[in-house]
Design an enzyme around this catalytic site. Structure first.
Site, PDB file in Angstrom:
ATOM      1  N   HIS A  18       0.800  -1.185  -0.128  1.00  0.00           N
ATOM      2  CA  HIS A  18       0.028  -0.013  -0.043  1.00  0.00           C
ATOM      3  C   HIS A  18       0.774   1.299   0.007  1.00  0.00           C
ATOM      4  CE1 HIS A  18      -4.056  -2.078   1.118  1.00  0.00           C
ATOM      5  NE2 HIS A  18      -2.973  -3.212   1.137  1.00  0.00           N
ATOM      6  N   ASP A 130      -6.994   5.025   2.474  1.00  0.00           N
ATOM      7  CA  ASP A 130      -7.209   3.633   1.656  1.00  0.00           C
ATOM      8  C   ASP A 130      -8.510   3.132   1.935  1.00  0.00           C
ATOM      9  OD1 ASP A 130      -6.495   0.997   1.306  1.00  0.00           O
ATOM     10  OD2 ASP A 130      -4.274   1.298   1.516  1.00  0.00           O
TER      11      ASP A 130
END
Ligand code: UDP
Length: 480
Positions: A18, A130
């Site tokens: 990520h 996210d």
């Protein structure tokens, strides 16, 4: 000129895959004149400081802050403990995130010149969270800050999750007990001609008492939750996933496809690697012939059994090409027969002198663009997939979990820039597919054509570049 004070808080799920996607995003935003605060976990920020030196001077428009993830520092945060991390973030990091965001909103706006000084950023005007942290969207909403969601996985996998209710309606889910995973699946729009049961993300497979993995409903709900955000951002290119993006759009308020981000922005001026990169492998590659080496890397999370390791190793040795293998510490399970040989020694013994090179962590972007690399044996994580696509390197996929199953299907059946070995880990198959990925003109040509196509997407005037500009304007308007 209120719009010039746009200040984005970028908050990735605290895992390597990520960070590697959202940090180049943050760098690109800063490059476009937006102020960015990048939010790490305390644990990762410490690791980054230990593992890597920055590639260049820090941007005055990009700074890092951190909050606790709630786990003890010595917790490995490995794939086996992923659920604990998810839960701990929800319980602990969410509280810290709310407090931090509140404080970043109440900062009295300094004069424009002040933002060059640490802590002198103006109030946050927007959050990019996210999508794997759905509660972060709610916290931003509650504090009345505009929020955008960012998914670091492929658009095709997100469409699969959005299609799950339809798959249940059609009776495709749960998969029948003992059913053939090669059966086609109906219900994921645009993919019916090539998608088989085994190609759906791993959480779609049978598990639990009623055949439904308990994580599936949670992941589906989290995916729909991104519809609450002002927009959903993807690290993908329209030319790679046009159909999936079009089918996702009606579920979201807006969709931006701005990738592959690692290739769009200059190398991040801040550290990205949680492990120390071993540059020795680039020197080793320098000594190898063009396109002669198989690069083997299964990403930052995958763990394999000793048996799988042995099959991969035997197949690779039999294929006869030199190989560079990334083996993180603790990546290979223990041998059942008590064999204490380390995987590194087993590789050296099996491959012979000079034929194999093993590192704990490689500078993957540099490796994939090295002239000596002929193919990439990968788990088909979305970052790794995009990185191989951009460099035109043929892929050989052995997916482990999450979106890797569907990404590898796109590689093998849609883009045809590689082969998909999914679910079969046998030395004979490894040998045959390594040879094919290394030698097939057809695969190489598809990989090169795909790289050209994606490079057009990110070049000036290309779809990703245009979408990125549209996103920057969107973000500036939220701040005005
Ligand atoms: N990576 C790296 N060095 C390595 C192995 C991986 O820099 O030795 C990077 C790789 O370039 C990619 C990321 O780690 O950006 C892994 O992300 P991916 O989505 O491929 O897989 P995940 O780790 O999330 O399973």
């Amino acid at each position: 000129m209120a719009a010039a004070a746009a200040h984005v808080l970028v908050f990735p799920f605290p895992l390597q895959g990520h960070i590697n996607c959202m940090l180049p995003f943050a760098t690109a935003l800063a490059g476009a004149g937006v102020l960015v605060t990048f939010l790490h976990s305390d644990h990762n920020l410490r690791r980054l400081g230990r593992a890597s030196a920055p590639d260049g001077p820090p941007s005055p428009r990009l700074r890092s802050l951190s909050i606790p993830d709630g786990l003890p520092d010595n917790d490995p945060r490995s794939v086996g403990g992923l659920l604990e991390l998810v839960e701990s973030l929800k319980a602990v990091a969410s509280v810290a995130f709310r407090a931090l965001l509140a404080s970043l909103l109440s900062t009295t706006s300094p004069s424009r010149a002040d933002h060059h000084h640490d802590g002198g950023f103006p109030p946050v005007t927007c959050v990019v969270a996210d999508g794997y942290l759905p509660w972060a969207i709610d916290v931003a909403d509650e504090l009345c800050v505009p929020v955008l969601a960012f998914r670091t996985s492929s658009a095709c996998s997100i469409l699969a999750f959005l299609s799950a209710p339809r798959l249940f309606e059609l009776g495709e889910l749960p998969f029948p007990a003992g059913g053939d995973l090669d059966e086609p699946v109906r219900g994921v729009p645009g993919m019916e001609s090539f998608l088989r049961r085994r190609d759906l993300p791993s959480s779609f497979r049978r598990a639990g008492e009623h055949g439904v993995n308990p994580r599936l409903p949670v992941l589906v709900e989290d995916t729909f939750h991104s519809g609450k955000a002002r927009a959903l951002i993807f690290n993908t290119a329209a030319s790679l996933e046009r159909s999936a993006l079009a089918h996702i759009a009606p579920h979201m308020r807006d969709v931006f496809a701005v990738g592959p981000l690692h290739a769009m922005s200059p190398a991040p001026a801040v550290a990205t690697s949680l492990w120390r990169e071993d540059d020795g492998c680039v020197a080793w590659l320098d000594g190898q012939a063009d396109r002669s080496v198989v690069y083997v890397s299964l990403g930052s999370l995958a763990v394999m059994s000793h048996g799988q390791f042995t099959e991969f190793l035997s197949g690779l040795v039999a294929a006869g090409h030199p190989f560079l293998w990334v083996l993180r510490p603790d990546m290979v399970g223990e041998s059942r027969d008590g064999d204490a040989t380390t995987p590194q020694d087993a590789i050296r013994a099996a491959a012979g002198d000079g034929k194999a090179h093993v590192v704990a962590w490689a500078p993957q972007w540099d490796v994939l663009r090295h002239r000596a690399v002929g193919c990439f044996l990968t788990h088909a994580g979305w970052n790794s997939t995009l990185e191989a696509v951009v460099e035109g390197v043929p892929m050989l996929c052995w997916p482990f979990f999450a979106d890797q199953q569907i990404n590898s299907r796109f590689v093998g059946a849609v883009w045809r820039n590689g082969l998909d070995m999914k679910d079969v880990c046998e030395r004979g198959v490894v040998e045959k597919t390594v040879r094919e990925a290394m030698e097939s003109d057809e695969i190489r040509q598809s990989a090169e054509a795909l790289a050209e196509q994606v490079k057009r997407d990110i070049a000036d005037g290309g779809s990703s570049a245009m979408e990125f500009k549209r996103l920057v304007s969107f973000i500036r308007e939220l701040g005005s």
